[in-house]
Design an enzyme around this catalytic site. Sequence first.
Site, PDB file in Angstrom:
ATOM      1  N   LYS A 197      -5.632  -6.281  -2.044  1.00 51.37           N
ATOM      2  CA  LYS A 197      -4.909  -5.544  -3.071  1.00 51.37           C
ATOM      3  C   LYS A 197      -5.593  -5.824  -4.392  1.00 51.37           C
ATOM      4  O   LYS A 197      -5.750  -6.989  -4.763  1.00 51.37           O
ATOM      5  CB  LYS A 197      -3.451  -5.999  -3.129  1.00 51.37           C
ATOM      6  CG  LYS A 197      -2.578  -5.079  -3.927  1.00 51.37           C
ATOM      7  CD  LYS A 197      -2.633  -3.676  -3.335  1.00 51.37           C
ATOM      8  CE  LYS A 197      -1.989  -2.635  -4.201  1.00 51.37           C
ATOM      9  NZ  LYS A 197      -0.547  -2.720  -4.159  1.00 51.37           N
ATOM     10  N   GLN A 256     -15.725   1.377   2.459  1.00 50.82           N
ATOM     11  CA  GLN A 256     -14.985   0.810   3.583  1.00 50.82           C
ATOM     12  C   GLN A 256     -15.266   1.737   4.767  1.00 50.82           C
ATOM     13  O   GLN A 256     -14.633   2.761   4.921  1.00 50.82           O
ATOM     14  CB  GLN A 256     -13.493   0.761   3.262  1.00 50.82           C
ATOM     15  CG  GLN A 256     -13.175  -0.088   2.025  1.00 50.82           C
ATOM     16  CD  GLN A 256     -11.936   0.401   1.294  1.00 50.82           C
ATOM     17  OE1 GLN A 256     -10.837   0.340   1.799  1.00 50.82           O
ATOM     18  NE2 GLN A 256     -12.122   0.906   0.076  1.00 50.82           N
ATOM     19  N   SER A 289       0.868  -1.180   0.000  1.00 47.24           N
ATOM     20  CA  SER A 289       0.000   0.000   0.000  1.00 47.24           C
ATOM     21  C   SER A 289       0.896   1.218   0.000  1.00 47.24           C
ATOM     22  O   SER A 289       1.744   1.390   0.879  1.00 47.24           O
ATOM     23  CB  SER A 289      -0.889  -0.023   1.248  1.00 47.24           C
ATOM     24  OG  SER A 289      -1.454   1.247   1.473  1.00 47.24           O
ATOM     25  N   ARG A 325      -4.369  10.356   4.129  1.00 45.78           N
ATOM     26  CA  ARG A 325      -3.448   9.468   4.853  1.00 45.78           C
ATOM     27  C   ARG A 325      -2.626  10.233   5.885  1.00 45.78           C
ATOM     28  O   ARG A 325      -2.452   9.791   7.018  1.00 45.78           O
ATOM     29  CB  ARG A 325      -2.499   8.762   3.875  1.00 45.78           C
ATOM     30  CG  ARG A 325      -3.038   7.476   3.311  1.00 45.78           C
ATOM     31  CD  ARG A 325      -1.956   6.711   2.548  1.00 45.78           C
ATOM     32  NE  ARG A 325      -1.449   7.507   1.436  1.00 45.78           N
ATOM     33  CZ  ARG A 325      -1.927   7.461   0.193  1.00 45.78           C
ATOM     34  NH1 ARG A 325      -2.907   6.651  -0.121  1.00 45.78           N
ATOM     35  NH2 ARG A 325      -1.394   8.215  -0.747  1.00 45.78           N
ATOM     36  N   ARG A 341     -11.325  -0.227  -5.527  1.00 47.46           N
ATOM     37  CA  ARG A 341     -11.376  -0.390  -4.066  1.00 47.46           C
ATOM     38  C   ARG A 341     -12.818  -0.584  -3.600  1.00 47.46           C
ATOM     39  O   ARG A 341     -13.121  -1.433  -2.758  1.00 47.46           O
ATOM     40  CB  ARG A 341     -10.790   0.850  -3.374  1.00 47.46           C
ATOM     41  CG  ARG A 341      -9.279   0.986  -3.514  1.00 47.46           C
ATOM     42  CD  ARG A 341      -8.739   2.147  -2.669  1.00 47.46           C
ATOM     43  NE  ARG A 341      -9.253   3.442  -3.085  1.00 47.46           N
ATOM     44  CZ  ARG A 341      -8.553   4.395  -3.702  1.00 47.46           C
ATOM     45  NH1 ARG A 341      -7.266   4.203  -3.985  1.00 47.46           N
ATOM     46  NH2 ARG A 341      -9.100   5.536  -4.035  1.00 47.46           N
ATOM     47  N   SER A 348      -4.083   3.440   4.939  1.00 50.37           N
ATOM     48  CA  SER A 348      -4.274   3.303   3.502  1.00 50.37           C
ATOM     49  C   SER A 348      -5.392   4.251   3.069  1.00 50.37           C
ATOM     50  O   SER A 348      -6.380   4.432   3.788  1.00 50.37           O
ATOM     51  CB  SER A 348      -4.611   1.828   3.240  1.00 50.37           C
ATOM     52  OG  SER A 348      -4.951   1.617   1.908  1.00 50.37           O
ATOM     53  N   GLY A 349      -5.208   4.884   1.934  1.00 43.51           N
ATOM     54  CA  GLY A 349      -6.143   5.924   1.504  1.00 43.51           C
ATOM     55  C   GLY A 349      -7.200   5.397   0.561  1.00 43.51           C
ATOM     56  O   GLY A 349      -6.976   4.427  -0.169  1.00 43.51           O
ATOM     57  N   SER A 364      -6.793  -1.604  -1.401  1.00 45.22           N
ATOM     58  CA  SER A 364      -5.724  -0.780  -1.921  1.00 45.22           C
ATOM     59  C   SER A 364      -5.532  -1.175  -3.376  1.00 45.22           C
ATOM     60  O   SER A 364      -5.456  -2.365  -3.676  1.00 45.22           O
ATOM     61  CB  SER A 364      -4.486  -1.115  -1.068  1.00 45.22           C
ATOM     62  OG  SER A 364      -3.457  -0.230  -1.270  1.00 45.22           O
ATOM     63  N   ALA A 365      -5.495  -0.221  -4.283  1.00 42.59           N
ATOM     64  CA  ALA A 365      -5.366  -0.543  -5.701  1.00 42.59           C
ATOM     65  C   ALA A 365      -3.949  -0.258  -6.170  1.00 42.59           C
ATOM     66  O   ALA A 365      -3.305   0.672  -5.696  1.00 42.59           O
ATOM     67  CB  ALA A 365      -6.360   0.277  -6.521  1.00 42.59           C
TER      68      ALA A 365
END
Lengths: 360, 360, 360, 360
Positions: free
Chosen positions: C156, C345, C81, C320, C185, C339-340, C223-224
């Site tokens: 991920k 979420q 991430s 973040r 995400r 994680s942004g 997280s992408a």
Amino acid sequence: MKRRAIVHRLPMAGPDDASALVAEIEAGRIDPAGLRAVLGKTEGNGCVNDFTRGYAVQSLRLALAPYLSDDVLGALPMVMSGGTEGGLSPHWIVLEEGEGPDGPPALAFAASLTASLPPQAIGRMAQVQAVRDATRDAMRKAGITYAADVHFVQIKCPLLTSERIAAAGGDVATTDTLKSMGLSRGASALGVALALGEVAPEQLSDAVIGQDWSLWSARASCSAGVELTACEVVVMGQSADWAGDLRIGHAVMRDAIDAGSVADLLDLVEPGFRAQLTPPSQTQVLAVLAKTEASPDGMIRGARHVMLEDSDLSATRHARGFTGGLLAGLTGFTELFVSGGAEHQGPSGGGPCAMIYKTS
Amino acid sequence: MKRRAIVHRLPMAGPDDASALVAEIEAGRIDPAGLRAVLGKTEGNGCVNDFTRGYAVQSLRLALAPYLSDDVLGALPMVMSGGTEGGLSPHWIVLEEGEGPDGPPALAFAASLTASLPPQAIGRMAQVQAVRDATRDAMRKAGITYAADVHFVQIKCPLLTSERIAAAGGDVATTDTLKSMGLSRGASALGVALALGEVAPEQLSDAVIGQDWSLWSARASCSAGVELTACEVVVMGQSADWAGDLRIGHAVMRDAIDAGSVADLLDLVEPGFRAQLTPPSQTQVLAVLAKTEASPDGMIRGARHVMLEDSDLSATRHARGFTGGLLAGLTGFTELFVSGGAEHQGPSGGGPCAMIYKTS
Amino acid sequence: MKRRAIVHRLPMAGPDDASALVAEIEAGRIDPAGLRAVLGKTEGNGCVNDFTRGYAVQSLRLALAPYLSDDVLGALPMVMSGGTEGGLSPHWIVLEEGEGPDGPPALAFAASLTASLPPQAIGRMAQVQAVRDATRDAMRKAGITYAADVHFVQIKCPLLTSERIAAAGGDVATTDTLKSMGLSRGASALGVALALGEVAPEQLSDAVIGQDWSLWSARASCSAGVELTACEVVVMGQSADWAGDLRIGHAVMRDAIDAGSVADLLDLVEPGFRAQLTPPSQTQVLAVLAKTEASPDGMIRGARHVMLEDSDLSATRHARGFTGGLLAGLTGFTELFVSGGAEHQGPSGGGPCAMIYKTS
Amino acid sequence: MKRRAIVHRLPMAGPDDASALVAEIEAGRIDPAGLRAVLGKTEGNGCVNDFTRGYAVQSLRLALAPYLSDDVLGALPMVMSGGTEGGLSPHWIVLEEGEGPDGPPALAFAASLTASLPPQAIGRMAQVQAVRDATRDAMRKAGITYAADVHFVQIKCPLLTSERIAAAGGDVATTDTLKSMGLSRGASALGVALALGEVAPEQLSDAVIGQDWSLWSARASCSAGVELTACEVVVMGQSADWAGDLRIGHAVMRDAIDAGSVADLLDLVEPGFRAQLTPPSQTQVLAVLAKTEASPDGMIRGARHVMLEDSDLSATRHARGFTGGLLAGLTGFTELFVSGGAEHQGPSGGGPCAMIYKTS
């Protein structure tokens, strides 16, 4: 039989992509044993935290590992320069050496590596001297006797990080990590200038590095990166030891918009071309290597620029994109090795530009 | 006596600096009553949070307040475009109208303002139609009868902010503020294209805006900014109602490195010039106005560019610096009104470019 | 004997630095055969062109190659991430499985990988379903029977690039590469929500992804990254199949400044602590994993924020750093896996936060 | 009757928005004649090219012009600080002086302005001395006799631009414009430290400015901006000449994550609060003013941070967002006056923090 230069310009889909190089090897168009240096223009920010350079080197090593012994691979110069702003395109420039029939003097190149530099040496005379010696060593290996036959010296040099500064106990040329890139490039350039007789030893001292812009090399191109601690020096020029259809020339841009000097250089492939090389001439050009910088006085031909005042975007990123546009307009393509930060590389606000080309 | 255009290009030391304009007025070289529009190229990021545009407008109003009534000042179009990446230089372009002896058709201009657009209209057909009508209204005011005599239409249009999106209850073309700039520019451009007959009404709908890049105007230049809610439209062309020594021409760059088309345009002042206009020709050029963009397919003549993948630096900033370099190389100066985001303004990846010049 | 979780938090000097992990292996404190997943918080921009993630994965593979077979290494989940804004510190979180004596239910984890997703699937129901299945598969592998025992699902997932968009012939959820990260995400999070029964299947469709923020998972963290095309799913929870001294808990931050919910979570190691955990409690905390985002309505408790209007700095980087500061204040350390991009979420503007800790 | 402080915290929709202040004046809740200083936290990058500060000042002047004479308006200190990273919210802090019944010592403030500083003085002892004198002058005006009663000194100071450096013929403390902001802030802080007896005159020289971090003020907060050439000094403290329900206190953060020191300060409104002030306590807090910086050694409590290595995002932006998150977590709101660059303001890596509050 003479030495013979072969140059490949290959696309890169990302810093981890050396597939074009592998494809050329697999197709028999590149002999791995002949590799003398690989330059890469990667798509990071070209500044302190540009990890695309190290990533590209690591990826390149992995790609070449099946073809070269560890020793040979470890000694192969890999000079990555970050930053493809504007329409610039990430690419590899592969320098290969083969052999062929006799002929007139042609493109010649060779590399040399300095010892690892302690943080205390970066941006100071110790770096200047190390680069001077490596430049001379590379000329010798390339069979270039006279400084006048050197047309470009591409250098990859280290920078200072917070860790390295701390390790040196503060005895460093600057505690500003971004600024250390400029001082390292500048010291390297003055090392080239010294080796090529462009400046005299008595003109140099720690105090002039990054200060006295009247001292410069017309043929140095230096790029700093976090991923190494020594200086890698690749000398390119012409030599009677080499033959073949490749040549190199160089120009010096007097300022950031000096299209005239570049046009004079491009005349080597298409005399009297207008505004942009025609497609057939474009195919003769194998590599364009240029340095650029924001003029330290904040002006271009009397008009203010904002590159040094922009706290969102570093001046080197500004400069690469701008010079990239100028060169792409003239050449007609975007795989141009434009590198930012031209301290002591060409006159203040300008920079050197070299072209590797095929005779028609 | 005929109408006569006078154009001034003046430096700007910052977005709050209209001192050069005031100096011209005080010296009697500009008659405030003749002001028809002021364009400004300011040094912000050219994106959503670029406050240099609003700051420049406010500073300009303050500077002109002693010379113009509130009503006249309130109606004077002030079109600020943010972004002077690379070596571009912040500057003002002042369009003044006077009168003079008869002569052949010459530069003509006039402005028109749409009504304030609700957030729901931005980037949609309602904006297209409003701009179409304003373009026709400005043509009428400028005495330009035929669409073919229009060479450039400079538009300043609004964008969506978080507040405006909330105010519209979510009924907006996009909820992405940066993206709304592109849709607003695109809708404005299609309004110009409609007014000038470059596209047919039946080709247009909400769905094609920002999607169908085959629809474009060769003469629209649109800039979005947070500081207004209506569209300001300034039409420039040639008209027999006007005389004097100023002319305007335009070209369309086919892609980001189409130096040839620009060179053809510059031929108007120096036929057959080479690589860069000579200094005497440079003085004939009063204004260069261009649009640029990152080609949406990620390629320039088959080579990958990274502008759309760079999350640190917006694509419009990349594009302005790059095209700025190309144009500065050809023209020899850096006070170029290069504006980013060429949606429906010229072909995909290219953009229109106009030049206001003096006959020699 | 039962399964037993061992968790290591290790420093990272750069994306190419896995030396701390190698040192632990060499010292016998980590058994390579027990590795089940490695998470890395790297120092890139966390957006489209963040190459630190891929570089870290490549470096990790090279570091582990001497210890693991190609097959095992290829199957080991590595979830990087990007983004350590503010004072956050790059680090590794290593999930190891061993065995040990019986005891109460304890930390349990396992991973699963979806098939490679075509560009058409990203940000759409096909991705939701693939992640739902992988989450269930990972629960099974981890010996977690009930959804209530799942405390965090780290995913991920891929994103769209210009190339991938072109390859899909434009049939993609968005043509904006940065926006595709959010959709990917979001789709992943809804897949977790579906697997854990937090949303019902009939509530989901392509249209709600990235739109209906009332649908969310309290335990998904997605997280992408550009470096993969499948989704890697690591489920963490508690299970009676596992024993040992490690536990996991989670909280949901209701908005960006919900320190209270985090404090309640930290109470698990130091009940009633004040403002910041004391140093002994800090050592009990092995990992903090949190998601954060700029609230889409542009407000935090009625006050405007500028994260969505800032075209120089992406909203995920803003978020973040800000949440990192809040969490570092409460925990007393900066190796926090923040994680942004918290689409679906946690509630809009908030996000989930999990803690792995030692019983005292 | 005694002097009485009134403090207003008002929202700002953009740097051009002083409408909340005008509304308070129109509603009779602010008496323009009582205005003593206006602080503004604006949404620019807080660095060299942050024009939101100048734009806010210009907008504020325009808004107040109907209420105050040119002379009074010209002398009113307006201290803008750029940068609302993370979830921080742009806002105004208005310091008004009225009068009221006797009571215990209360919040007191007054301002003083140095003469315009030549470029040569910036970041050097001449600036230190000018600020020392202005600090003492402002104390006198505020009726504060003892240094111990001063809790915060907010300073706005100039920086070096390319033009100013050129004007000084190169005789400047640095030629790096961004670095000049740090030196100017540092020199200002040492001026406060000198005035308040926190350092001794013999400890100071040009050489220690920006170098010897053991010298600092616990109460200085300095912000540099391009829009002024003198230093504006606003002293805040407590004095028996003033009465009313407002008080001020301050703390010093020892490092970037020192939540404990801030919590001790917040105890003044809610003794023993937990993690976050409760809503009633939040309303007692009228202003929080803090300084922050990236620790120059690259570490926070032994863990590496990346703020100084990030060439895309300046360290002050990183630091503001991070400390903003910590403070927002503790206070429960985001209109926090967090200013970046704490050179000689608090210990290295830390910074002072003040709170203006109502007695309950």
